[in-house]
Design an enzyme around this catalytic site. Structure first.
Site, PDB file in Angstrom:
ATOM      1  N   LYS A  22       0.769  -1.048  -0.081  1.00  0.00           N
ATOM      2  CA  LYS A  22      -0.106  -0.009  -0.102  1.00  0.00           C
ATOM      3  C   LYS A  22       1.005   1.130   0.164  1.00  0.00           C
ATOM      4  CE  LYS A  22      -1.626   1.431   4.091  1.00  0.00           C
ATOM      5  NZ  LYS A  22      -1.094   2.987   4.399  1.00  0.00           N
ATOM      6  N   ASN A  23       1.831   1.388   0.925  1.00  0.00           N
ATOM      7  CA  ASN A  23       2.740   2.478   0.887  1.00  0.00           C
ATOM      8  C   ASN A  23       3.511   2.752  -0.300  1.00  0.00           C
ATOM      9  OD1 ASN A  23       1.449   3.139   3.315  1.00  0.00           O
ATOM     10  ND2 ASN A  23       3.242   2.586   4.572  1.00  0.00           N
ATOM     11  N   ARG A  92      -3.907  10.919   5.181  1.00  0.00           N
ATOM     12  CA  ARG A  92      -2.744  11.829   5.235  1.00  0.00           C
ATOM     13  C   ARG A  92      -1.964  11.668   3.853  1.00  0.00           C
ATOM     14  NH1 ARG A  92       1.278  14.105   8.179  1.00  0.00           N
ATOM     15  NH2 ARG A  92       3.276  13.308   7.374  1.00  0.00           N
ATOM     16  N   CYS A 116      -4.497  13.254  12.519  1.00  0.00           N
ATOM     17  CA  CYS A 116      -4.493  11.634  12.475  1.00  0.00           C
ATOM     18  C   CYS A 116      -4.586  11.181  13.849  1.00  0.00           C
ATOM     19  CB  CYS A 116      -3.039  11.723  11.581  1.00  0.00           C
ATOM     20  SG  CYS A 116      -2.622  10.025  11.786  1.00  0.00           S
ATOM     21  N   ARG A 121       1.822  14.541  13.329  1.00  0.00           N
ATOM     22  CA  ARG A 121       2.259  13.971  12.021  1.00  0.00           C
ATOM     23  C   ARG A 121       2.223  15.624  11.217  1.00  0.00           C
ATOM     24  NH1 ARG A 121       0.096   8.320  10.177  1.00  0.00           N
ATOM     25  NH2 ARG A 121       2.155   8.611   8.914  1.00  0.00           N
ATOM     26  N   ASP A 305       5.287   0.483  11.930  1.00  0.00           N
ATOM     27  CA  ASP A 305       4.033  -0.123  11.386  1.00  0.00           C
ATOM     28  C   ASP A 305       4.004  -1.417  12.036  1.00  0.00           C
ATOM     29  OD1 ASP A 305       3.358   2.100  10.269  1.00  0.00           O
ATOM     30  OD2 ASP A 305       3.704   1.544   8.169  1.00  0.00           O
ATOM     31  N   ILE A 327       9.276   6.911  16.478  1.00  0.00           N
ATOM     32  CA  ILE A 327       8.967   7.443  15.215  1.00  0.00           C
ATOM     33  C   ILE A 327       7.752   8.456  15.336  1.00  0.00           C
ATOM     34  CG2 ILE A 327       8.201   7.267  12.591  1.00  0.00           C
ATOM     35  CD1 ILE A 327      10.911   6.161  13.279  1.00  0.00           C
ATOM     36  N   ARG A 397      -8.529  -0.116   5.176  1.00  0.00           N
ATOM     37  CA  ARG A 397      -7.796   0.787   4.547  1.00  0.00           C
ATOM     38  C   ARG A 397      -6.438  -0.009   4.215  1.00  0.00           C
ATOM     39  NH1 ARG A 397      -5.758   5.174   8.182  1.00  0.00           N
ATOM     40  NH2 ARG A 397      -4.561   5.249   6.335  1.00  0.00           N
TER      41      ARG A 397
HETATM   42  C1  UD1 Z   1       4.969   6.608   6.203  1.00  0.00           C
HETATM   43  C2  UD1 Z   1       3.961   5.686   5.873  1.00  0.00           C
HETATM   44  C3  UD1 Z   1       3.607   5.129   7.429  1.00  0.00           C
HETATM   45  C4  UD1 Z   1       4.698   4.923   8.367  1.00  0.00           C
HETATM   46  C5  UD1 Z   1       5.642   6.273   8.445  1.00  0.00           C
HETATM   47  C6  UD1 Z   1       7.099   5.660   8.870  1.00  0.00           C
HETATM   48  C7  UD1 Z   1       3.075   5.858   4.082  1.00  0.00           C
HETATM   49  C8  UD1 Z   1       1.705   6.296   3.220  1.00  0.00           C
HETATM   50  N1  UD1 Z   1       2.974   6.001   5.281  1.00  0.00           N
HETATM   51  O1  UD1 Z   1       4.570   7.650   6.654  1.00  0.00           O
HETATM   52  O2  UD1 Z   1       2.976   3.920   7.444  1.00  0.00           O
HETATM   53  O3  UD1 Z   1       4.620   4.558   9.673  1.00  0.00           O
HETATM   54  O4  UD1 Z   1       6.384   6.339   6.831  1.00  0.00           O
HETATM   55  O5  UD1 Z   1       7.642   4.518   8.605  1.00  0.00           O
HETATM   56  O6  UD1 Z   1       3.955   5.593   3.117  1.00  0.00           O
HETATM   57  N2  UD1 Z   1       7.413  14.509  10.177  1.00  0.00           N
HETATM   58  C9  UD1 Z   1       7.569  15.572  10.265  1.00  0.00           C
HETATM   59  N3  UD1 Z   1       6.965  16.768   9.460  1.00  0.00           N
HETATM   60  C10 UD1 Z   1       6.907  16.302   8.036  1.00  0.00           C
HETATM   61  C11 UD1 Z   1       6.697  14.879   7.744  1.00  0.00           C
HETATM   62  C12 UD1 Z   1       7.049  14.113   8.821  1.00  0.00           C
HETATM   63  O7  UD1 Z   1       7.736  16.405  11.349  1.00  0.00           O
HETATM   64  O8  UD1 Z   1       6.575  17.177   7.146  1.00  0.00           O
HETATM   65  C13 UD1 Z   1       7.723  13.535  11.076  1.00  0.00           C
HETATM   66  C14 UD1 Z   1       6.507  12.512  11.368  1.00  0.00           C
HETATM   67  O9  UD1 Z   1       5.737  13.295  12.328  1.00  0.00           O
HETATM   68  C15 UD1 Z   1       7.239  11.337  12.115  1.00  0.00           C
HETATM   69  C16 UD1 Z   1       8.435  11.489  11.293  1.00  0.00           C
HETATM   70  O10 UD1 Z   1       8.683  12.547  10.655  1.00  0.00           O
HETATM   71  O11 UD1 Z   1       7.563  11.797  13.372  1.00  0.00           O
HETATM   72  C17 UD1 Z   1       8.373  10.257  10.238  1.00  0.00           C
HETATM   73  O12 UD1 Z   1       7.253  10.355   9.648  1.00  0.00           O
HETATM   74  P1  UD1 Z   1       7.310  10.055   8.124  1.00  0.00           P
HETATM   75  O13 UD1 Z   1       8.319   9.164   7.425  1.00  0.00           O
HETATM   76  O14 UD1 Z   1       7.105  11.282   7.013  1.00  0.00           O
HETATM   77  O15 UD1 Z   1       5.945   9.262   7.777  1.00  0.00           O
HETATM   78  P2  UD1 Z   1       4.751   9.461   6.478  1.00  0.00           P
HETATM   79  O16 UD1 Z   1       5.566   9.468   5.198  1.00  0.00           O
HETATM   80  O17 UD1 Z   1       3.617  10.150   6.794  1.00  0.00           O
END
Ligand code: UD1
Length: 418
Positions: A22-23, A92, A116, A121, A305, A327, A397
């Protein structure tokens, strides 16, 4: 809203086909908007997040058609418009359309994704990436408004942390920018590597996939492409736990050993046996699980995850297990529900201590987010009596036919449609 009814106690035995990730699928569907040439994706999982993302790109005018081979997306005639909050709030990952739209139209207005369930996030890193490539970015009335009328220009981007989504935003925007972009502190997740493979098939030139430094040559000449996505490592890890927690044996058909090294290491530390099979990976449980010490980390570390699923399993291991979540804050929403099933878990900030070995007992519980809910399913497989899980749409989902796949391995599980 559907419910799942599970009667625990059966040892699972069988083979489970692991669906496409999915991701990996979500950013690739978003990336289809970059190119006026068609993109065929041949391993999309049948889950509601993917349906949702296909709907979103459809609202921009992308034509989506499906046949036996896969899903074909034609974004030749997309239109600049704003998709409302109600459509994007459910997911998201809808933020991933921002970069392709900005690249294609020189301007984009996308609703901020909704709150979320797993913490704040924020999307600040996505916005900083686009600003570094020359866009003016502002938040107005709940919408992200990005403007790059003169086009995006290549730049050196240093991410403040290896965010998966921000790396994907940077990659997509950079393929359309003028000149070269260097992305430092990039995420190394297999889903990022798979996006690079997909963009490369579409005509992009990117080096460094799987490392913290990505180098993108911009101004891509797009071409028609076909891409077969990677198998879902989180789904595979979840069924590995289903085998381990019930003391059973499951063959994870299509799963890739190399994507799950840290996960299999944790399973082996708990006494579970894992080996490569002809069609994927075989996981063999044990009667006596050992406690475990897990810290979630960016890839190749242990994935956040799969933290909830391992916590359900730790409640079956004699002794104290330790979980540190690094994370996401607030990613312990499964804890109160696991406690309702009889688990002994103490929370202290980002740390959870599970004192395992006490019998679990069936109870009505509530699904709260995708991975939290599947941990309740796993606990229910070994709980005495019946567990009823409400709000199953969270599971839909990200898990394709979860009840069917578990039932095929011998679980007593029933979906009640209401
Ligand atoms: C993706 C995955 C999710 C997984 C996560 C971490 C998808 C659709 N989802 O989520 O299932 O749990 O990676 O492996 O691929 N952060 C910020 N600012 C930002 C973006 C992120 O502070 O603009 C922080 C987040 O709050 C978190 C960390 O960075 O603490 C990692 O998040 P991120 O790797 O971006 O996760 P997603 O891409 O949302």
């Amino acid at each position: 809203m559907d419910q799942l009814r599970i009667t625990g106690g059966n040892r699972l035995d069988g083979a489970v086909p692991i669906a496409g990730a999915k991701n990996a699928a979500l950013p690739q569907i978003a990336a289809s908007l970059l190119s006026p040439e068609p993109l065929e994706l041949t391993n999309l999982p049948k889950v509601s997040d993917v349906e949702n993302m296909l709907n979103i790109i459809g609202l921009y005018g992308a034509e989506v058609s499906r046949d036996m081979r896969g899903t074909r997306i034609d974004a030749a005639d997309i239109v600049a418009r704003t998709v409302d909050y109600d459509t994007v709030r459910k997911m998201r990952a809808s933020i991933l359309v921002l970069a392709p739209l900005l690249a294609r139209f020189g301007a984009a207005r996308v609703s901020l994704p909704g709150g979320c369930a797993i913490g704040a996030r924020p999307v600040d890193m996505h916005l900083k990436v686009l600003a570094a490539l020359g866009a003016e970015v502002a938040i107005e009335g709940g919408y992200i408004v990005a403007d790059a009328k003169a086009g995006l220009s290549g730049a050196r981007i240093v991410l403040s942390g290896p965010s998966v989504g921000a790396t994907e935003t940077a990659l997509m925007a950079a393929t359309a920018a003028r000149g070269e972009t260097e992305i430092l502190n990039a995420a190394r997740e297999p889903e990022v590597v798979d996006l690079v493979a997909c963009l490369t098939a579409m005509g992009a030139q990117i080096e460094g996939a799987g490392t913290h430094r990505l180098l993108v040559q911009g101004a891509t000449t797009w071409r028609a492409a076909s891409h077969h996505g990677i198998p879902d490592r989180v789904e595979a890890g979840t069924y590995a736990v289903a085998a381990a927690i019930t003391g059973g044996r499951i063959e994870l058909v299509n799963a890739r050993m190399e994507h799950l090294a840290s996960v299999f290491q944790a399973l082996e530390a708990m006494g579970v046996t894992v080996w490569p099979g002809d069609r994927g990976v075989v996981v063999n449980g044990t009667e006596r699980l050992r406690p475990v010490d897990i810290t979630t980390e960016p890839y190749p570390g242990f994935p956040t995850d799969l933290q909830a699923q391992f916590m359900a399993m730790a409640s079956r291991a004699e002794g104290a297990s330790l979980f540190r979540e690094t994370i996401f804050e607030n990613r312990f929403m499964h804890v109160p529900e696991l406690i309702r099933l009889g688990a002994d878990i103490a929370l202290n900030g980002p740390v959870a201590v599970v004192r395992g070995g006490k019998p679990l007992k069936g109870a009505p519980v509530m699904a709260t987010d995708l991975r939290a809910s599947v941990s309740l399913v796993l606990a229910a497989l070994v709980a005495e009596g019946e567990t009823v899980i409400n709000r199953v749409y969270h599971l839909d989902r990200g898990y394709e036919q979860l009840d069917r796949k578990l039932a095929q391995c011998g679980a007593q599980i029933e979906r009640i449609s209401q």
